[in-house]
Design an enzyme around this catalytic site. Structure first.
Site, PDB file in Angstrom:
ATOM      1  N   LYS A 173     -23.215 -29.831   6.828  1.00  0.00           N
ATOM      2  CA  LYS A 173     -22.824 -29.050   5.566  1.00  0.00           C
ATOM      3  C   LYS A 173     -23.550 -29.200   4.206  1.00  0.00           C
ATOM      4  CE  LYS A 173     -20.223 -26.253   3.424  1.00  0.00           C
ATOM      5  NZ  LYS A 173     -20.170 -24.921   3.314  1.00  0.00           N
ATOM      6  N   LYS A 242     -21.450 -30.969  -6.179  1.00  0.00           N
ATOM      7  CA  LYS A 242     -20.961 -31.928  -5.463  1.00  0.00           C
ATOM      8  C   LYS A 242     -21.725 -31.815  -4.007  1.00  0.00           C
ATOM      9  CE  LYS A 242     -17.580 -31.125  -2.690  1.00  0.00           C
ATOM     10  NZ  LYS A 242     -17.419 -30.556  -1.434  1.00  0.00           N
TER      11      LYS A 242
HETATM   12  P1  NDP Z   1     -10.386 -25.446  -4.759  1.00  0.00           P
HETATM   13  O1  NDP Z   1     -10.815 -26.349  -5.898  1.00  0.00           O
HETATM   14  O2  NDP Z   1     -10.047 -23.849  -4.813  1.00  0.00           O
HETATM   15  O3  NDP Z   1      -8.945 -26.345  -4.267  1.00  0.00           O
HETATM   16  C1  NDP Z   1      -8.942 -27.660  -4.318  1.00  0.00           C
HETATM   17  C2  NDP Z   1      -7.509 -28.210  -3.427  1.00  0.00           C
HETATM   18  O4  NDP Z   1      -7.516 -29.475  -3.399  1.00  0.00           O
HETATM   19  C3  NDP Z   1      -6.160 -27.584  -4.015  1.00  0.00           C
HETATM   20  O5  NDP Z   1      -5.308 -27.397  -3.104  1.00  0.00           O
HETATM   21  C4  NDP Z   1      -5.798 -28.803  -5.158  1.00  0.00           C
HETATM   22  O6  NDP Z   1      -4.646 -28.816  -5.303  1.00  0.00           O
HETATM   23  C5  NDP Z   1      -6.460 -30.050  -4.094  1.00  0.00           C
HETATM   24  N1  NDP Z   1      -6.612 -31.199  -4.860  1.00  0.00           N
HETATM   25  C6  NDP Z   1      -7.550 -31.127  -6.039  1.00  0.00           C
HETATM   26  N2  NDP Z   1      -7.571 -32.491  -6.398  1.00  0.00           N
HETATM   27  C7  NDP Z   1      -6.617 -33.210  -5.728  1.00  0.00           C
HETATM   28  C8  NDP Z   1      -6.241 -34.575  -5.727  1.00  0.00           C
HETATM   29  N3  NDP Z   1      -6.722 -35.335  -6.490  1.00  0.00           N
HETATM   30  N4  NDP Z   1      -5.223 -34.728  -4.761  1.00  0.00           N
HETATM   31  C9  NDP Z   1      -4.762 -33.961  -3.921  1.00  0.00           C
HETATM   32  N5  NDP Z   1      -5.020 -32.776  -3.939  1.00  0.00           N
HETATM   33  C10 NDP Z   1      -5.857 -32.122  -4.695  1.00  0.00           C
HETATM   34  O7  NDP Z   1     -11.444 -25.817  -3.600  1.00  0.00           O
HETATM   35  P2  NDP Z   1     -11.696 -25.016  -2.557  1.00  0.00           P
HETATM   36  O8  NDP Z   1     -10.535 -24.587  -1.494  1.00  0.00           O
HETATM   37  O9  NDP Z   1     -12.639 -23.998  -3.000  1.00  0.00           O
HETATM   38  O10 NDP Z   1     -12.595 -26.251  -1.439  1.00  0.00           O
HETATM   39  C11 NDP Z   1     -11.763 -27.166  -0.597  1.00  0.00           C
HETATM   40  C12 NDP Z   1     -13.264 -27.597   0.219  1.00  0.00           C
HETATM   41  O11 NDP Z   1     -13.647 -26.826   0.913  1.00  0.00           O
HETATM   42  C13 NDP Z   1     -14.151 -28.363  -0.767  1.00  0.00           C
HETATM   43  O12 NDP Z   1     -14.779 -29.509  -0.303  1.00  0.00           O
HETATM   44  C14 NDP Z   1     -15.170 -27.258  -0.756  1.00  0.00           C
HETATM   45  O13 NDP Z   1     -16.295 -27.861  -1.056  1.00  0.00           O
HETATM   46  C15 NDP Z   1     -15.053 -26.604   0.526  1.00  0.00           C
HETATM   47  N6  NDP Z   1     -15.432 -25.052   0.646  1.00  0.00           N
HETATM   48  C16 NDP Z   1     -15.075 -24.195  -0.073  1.00  0.00           C
HETATM   49  C17 NDP Z   1     -15.637 -22.975   0.170  1.00  0.00           C
HETATM   50  C18 NDP Z   1     -15.041 -21.843  -0.586  1.00  0.00           C
HETATM   51  O14 NDP Z   1     -15.846 -20.675  -0.604  1.00  0.00           O
HETATM   52  N7  NDP Z   1     -14.123 -22.036  -1.862  1.00  0.00           N
HETATM   53  C19 NDP Z   1     -16.744 -22.626   1.106  1.00  0.00           C
HETATM   54  C20 NDP Z   1     -16.923 -23.765   1.893  1.00  0.00           C
HETATM   55  C21 NDP Z   1     -16.532 -25.185   1.963  1.00  0.00           C
HETATM   56  P3  NDP Z   1      -3.990 -28.105  -6.699  1.00  0.00           P
HETATM   57  O15 NDP Z   1      -3.418 -26.776  -6.273  1.00  0.00           O
HETATM   58  O16 NDP Z   1      -3.101 -28.946  -6.961  1.00  0.00           O
HETATM   59  O17 NDP Z   1      -5.041 -27.839  -7.786  1.00  0.00           O
END
Ligand code: NDP
Length: 298
Positions: A173, A242
């Protein structure tokens, strides 16, 4: 067929639509750091929400997480309300975070102490692919764990590939996304140059997309998001930065000479500093536009 009780942790931009797909085939409990998001999701999808990771994991045969990095997943495990306190022996823990290989191996070792099987299963296909259930999912696990994970992942993706042992999904990835990042910069630089040279961005893309310079960035992302001026926010630039950092670390560990990935990591680091934590990944092109003094529209 129902998978029985399952949990999903992390309802972010991609986590939420993945959890919505999972809810169609399992009795789901969701947890999110910001509780109101979990409660709203639970109401919208007719599932349960839990106040703690422990509460979500209790009674679940499968737990799926999708957080920003392996660090946040690791941090979720400990403490009286942590995930480990709720995971029963025999549970399957699938980590869909785009994590780092060493982080995944560390998490796998911690949950293994409780008799829990682990797979790293990062996804590709964006938020649209997550909504449609057509993600590509690259899985790092042993064979029996992959066989258990496959039907769960098939609810969220259409291409589920076993790519190697724990950490291999993360490695693949990270390199995939480093190639995406490099391509974004290359297409942005090329188009800014052509616009300044008097060629319209639309004409340039029409020709490039019928020629050998085309890519997913030039064929899909730039026409849909940049030329239109739409700039939707679907994947944070900070997360892509990242991913490139993870790829760079992998390059360092393997001893490969990879100056292009080094430079891409540096440039995305600068873009993250300039644009902040909430900017979308394609907004790296905005920096190229502003340096060149042009707009790529059409
Ligand atoms: P977002 O930034 O939209 O969401 C992050 C999520 O993680 C939220 O639910 C947030 O909670 C939670 N979070 C953040 N920090 C913490 C913490 N310290 N403890 C607990 N929960 C936490 O990210 P994405 O959903 O976009 O991405 C998630 C993963 O998927 C990443 O690794 C990303 O690289 C990967 N990804 C994303 C894609 C995309 O198109 N968006 C595509 C492919 C992979 P809260 O609601 O409280 O902020």
């Amino acid at each position: 067929m129902s998978l029985g009780p399952a949990a999903f942790l992390g309802l972010g931009a991609i986590g939420a639509p993945m959890a919505a797909r999972l809810a169609r085939g399992a009795r789901l409990t969701v947890w999110n750091r910001t509780r109101t998001r979990a409660e709203a999701f639970a109401r919208a999808h007719g599932v349960r929400s839990a106040a703690t990771p422990r509460g979500a994991a209790e009674g679940a045969g499968v737990v799926v997480a999708c957080l920003p990095t392996s660090r946040e997943v690791d941090a979720l495990l400990g403490g009286p309300d942590g995930l480990l306190a709720g995971l029963a022996t025999g549970t399957l823990f699938i980590d869909c975070t785009s994590g780092d290989p060493a982080g995944s191996r560390r998490i796998a070792a911690r949950v293994a102490e409780r008799g829990v099987a682990y797979a790293d299963a990062p996804v590709s296909g964006g938020t649209n692919g997550a909504e449609a259930g057509t993600l590509t999912i690259m899985v790092g696990a042993d064979e029996p764990t992959f066989d258990r994970a496959r039907p769960v992942l098939a609810l969220m993706g259409s291409r589920i590939v076993h790519v190697g042992p724990i950490g291999a999904g993360d490695a693949l990835k990270a390199v995939n996304n480093a190639l995406l990042a490099l391509n974004i910069l290359a297409v942005g630089e090329g188009l800014a140059t052509l616009v300044k040279a008097g060629v319209s961005a639309r004409t340039a893309l029409d020709v490039i997309n019928g020629s050998s310079g085309r890519s997913f960035v030039s064929e899909t992302l730039v026409p849909e998001r940049v030329l239109t001026g739409a700039w939707p926010r679907t994947f944070r630039l900070a997360l892509l930065e990242k991913d490139v950092g993870i790829a760079r670390e992998l390059v360092r560990e393997t001893g490969v000479d990879a100056p292009l990935l080094d430079l891409t990591s540096e440039l995305f680091g600068r873009a993250r500093t300039a644009l902040g934590e909430s900017a979308d990944y394609l907004e790296a092109i905005r920096l190229i536009e502003s340096q060149a003094g042009v707009e790529i529209r059409g």
